[in-house]
Design an enzyme around this catalytic site. Structure first.
Site, PDB file in Angstrom:
ATOM      1  N   LYS A 152       0.796  -1.238   0.000  1.00 32.81           N
ATOM      2  CA  LYS A 152       0.000   0.000   0.000  1.00 32.81           C
ATOM      3  C   LYS A 152       0.825   1.282   0.000  1.00 32.81           C
ATOM      4  CE  LYS A 152      -2.291  -1.913   3.494  1.00 32.81           C
ATOM      5  NZ  LYS A 152      -3.286  -2.350   4.493  1.00 32.81           N
ATOM      6  N   ASP A 193      -5.700  -6.361  10.112  1.00 33.84           N
ATOM      7  CA  ASP A 193      -7.083  -5.849  10.138  1.00 33.84           C
ATOM      8  C   ASP A 193      -8.122  -6.934   9.839  1.00 33.84           C
ATOM      9  OD1 ASP A 193      -6.155  -5.950   7.536  1.00 33.84           O
ATOM     10  OD2 ASP A 193      -6.782  -3.935   6.968  1.00 33.84           O
TER      11      ASP A 193
HETATM   12  C1  BGC Z   1      -1.994  -6.095   3.257  1.00 37.87           C
HETATM   13  C2  BGC Z   1      -2.808  -6.902   4.244  1.00 37.87           C
HETATM   14  C3  BGC Z   1      -4.023  -6.116   4.686  1.00 37.87           C
HETATM   15  C4  BGC Z   1      -4.808  -5.622   3.487  1.00 37.87           C
HETATM   16  C5  BGC Z   1      -6.021  -4.802   3.865  1.00 37.87           C
HETATM   17  C6  BGC Z   1      -2.884  -5.592   2.113  1.00 37.87           C
HETATM   18  O1  BGC Z   1      -2.165  -4.756   1.252  1.00 37.87           O
HETATM   19  O2  BGC Z   1      -0.953  -6.876   2.736  1.00 37.87           O
HETATM   20  O3  BGC Z   1      -2.019  -7.276   5.350  1.00 37.87           O
HETATM   21  O4  BGC Z   1      -4.826  -6.951   5.481  1.00 37.87           O
HETATM   22  O5  BGC Z   1      -3.969  -4.843   2.651  1.00 37.87           O
HETATM   23  O6  BGC Z   1      -5.694  -3.694   4.627  1.00 37.87           O
END
Ligand code: BGC
Length: 462
Positions: A152, A193
């Protein structure tokens, strides 16, 4: 235009093939020998139980996983009138902090914490913390987890391979030397989460066994039989443990997604800070949805197929379209005046035909994302049905901006799960605030298990 729409379309047959490949990767992820190379990471979380209603006290919840850091003071009241009240504050995480050093990031989090605490009258002597850290991490215990990689858009340096709880404690210690506090902060649990979502939804619905997020990123956690988790060296007495599947990594190491990736997906990946990683995530989540649309629009402009009138300083030629933009266009289907206003902000003048094309593109992008999630939900639900029996009732807690705010995403997902899943007894339960409520509840369960008392005002008077 036609070939683009075609490349975004996924038939049921293709989705079922994907589900088969995802299932193979789930099994490989659960097996000790193959876990390392598996695309579904299948990370044990040490969360084994959902709340039983006896959780009581005041807890702090931290939520880091996107462009904001949220702190919540959560009060749990146990018993017949069990109830949760929350008081929260959102702090922005700037691009600079996301991409700076790990120490800068954690010092910033602790700075926010001090701001939060100094503004409130806190009555507890001990404040247990539940920390939702929504990035791929390998748990060595419920409060000990090692960051595997960033997603992200985060790249904060010096953190991959480090224990997140330790880094936070160190940052709290650094700050306490400058300004001491009159109560203890104790990190009880760190979780993803999706795991918080399972627990939060489980507080309201006993059949909860899955938690899914479709927001800035996407992921799934679910309850798995401990005997199937080979990777887990020390089993706990509970029969099941929550597994963080990290399904965003599906497609990273094999060709599973190759046939359905478009040139735009490839471009997005190649220009991302985590190139070659989280291919499934990049085809679904809100972080990339707007950029996918933008790249397609730019291609159609260069082909002379859309927007003949473009302002010389149009912003369409550099990144900046959001998932919310895609949602708005889908929402304004048939209201071309609204669509014209949306695109005008990017220096584009839309004819009726342009509006129509834009709606078709946004619908196709949204549908593809929802259908890919549906293939994932069905894969995981089938695995749970194998464990618990074919008639098992399965509630899936779902959170995330795309799921909650996009006008058609949830409906598309639900109906595709019905198409692909046959008799699976899956119910969707929208869970707002899985990461906040869920984090406090996991911390509370942990306090109960470790026999730690959290002081609340009426206990003080005993
Ligand atoms: C992450 C996860 C997370 C998800 C939602 C992904 O990019 O790797 O760990 O649960 O985003 O936030």
């Amino acid at each position: 235009m036609e070939s683009i729409l075609k490349s975004l379309y996924l038939s049921d047959l293709t989705l079922l093939e994907l589900a088969g490949a995802m299932r193979r990767e789930m099994d490989r992820g659960l097996a000790a020998k193959t876990n390392e190379g598996a695309e579904m990471r299948m990370l044990p979380t040490y969360v084994t139980g959902t709340p039983d209603g006896t959780e009581d006290g005041e807890f702090l919840a931290f939520d880091l996983g996107g462009t904001n850091f949220r702190i919540l003071l959560v009060k749990l009241v146990a018993g017949e009138h069990k109830n949760i009240t929350m008081n929260s504050q959102i702090y922005h995480i700037s691009q600079e902090i996301m991409t700076g050093t790990g120490a800068q990031l954690f010092d910033h989090l602790v700075e926010c914490l001090w701001d939060f605490l100094s503004e409130r009258e806190i009555t507890s002597q001990l404040l247990p913390i539940g920390f939702t850290f929504s990035f791929p991490s390998n748990h060595l215990g419920i409060d000990k987890n090692i960051l595997l990689c960033w997603t992200k858009g985060y790249t904060a340096s010096g953190m991959v391979g480090e224990d997140i709880g330790k880094l936070l404690n160190e940052a709290i210690d650094r700050k306490s030397k400058i300004r001491p506090l009159n109560f203890d902060l104790k990190i009880m649990a760190i979780m993803n989460d999706t795991v918080g979502t399972v627990v939060s939804c489980g507080y309201d619905d006993n059949d909860t066994c899955m938690g899914m997020i479709v927001g800035t990123g996407t992921n799934m956690a679910y309850m798995e039989k401990q005997e199937n988790i080979e990777l887990l060296e020390k089993k706990t007495p509970a029969s099941e443990m929550c597994i963080n599947a990290e399904w965003g990594a599906f497609g990273d190491k094999s060709e599973s997604l190759k046939a359905i990736r478009t040139e735009y997906d490839i471009y997005i990946d190649e220009n991302s800070p985590n190139k070659g990683q989280y291919i499934f995530d990049k085809m679904i989540s809100g972080m990339y949805m707007g950029e996918l649309l933008r790249l397609i629009i730019v291609k159609l402009i260069s082909n002379g197929e859309i927007f003949e009138e473009i302002a010389p300083d149009s912003k369409i030629f550099s990144p900046g379209l959001s998932a919310a933009f895609v949602s708005h266009i889908v929402n304004f289907n048939n209201d071309n005046d609204q669509i014209r206003q949306c695109v005008a902000r990017f220096g584009l003048i839309a004819s009726d035909e342009d509006c129509n094309k834009l709606v078709q593109l946004c619908e196709a992008i949204s549908k593809r994302a929802a259908y890919l999630c549906a293939a994932g939900v069905v894969t995981v639900a089938q695995k749970i049905a194998e464990n618990r029996g074919p008639d098992a009732k399965m509630t899936i807690g779902v959170d995330g901006s795309v799921y909650r705010k996009h006008p058609t995403f949830a409906k598309l997902l639900h109906s595709k799960v019905r198409d692909l899943g046959g008799d699976l007894n899956v119910t969707f339960h929208e869970t707002t605030d899985g990461s906040g409520r869920g984090a406090a509840l996991v911390a509370a369960v942990e306090c109960r298990l470790q026999n730690i008392r959290t002081k609340v005002p009426n206990q003080t008077e005993e």
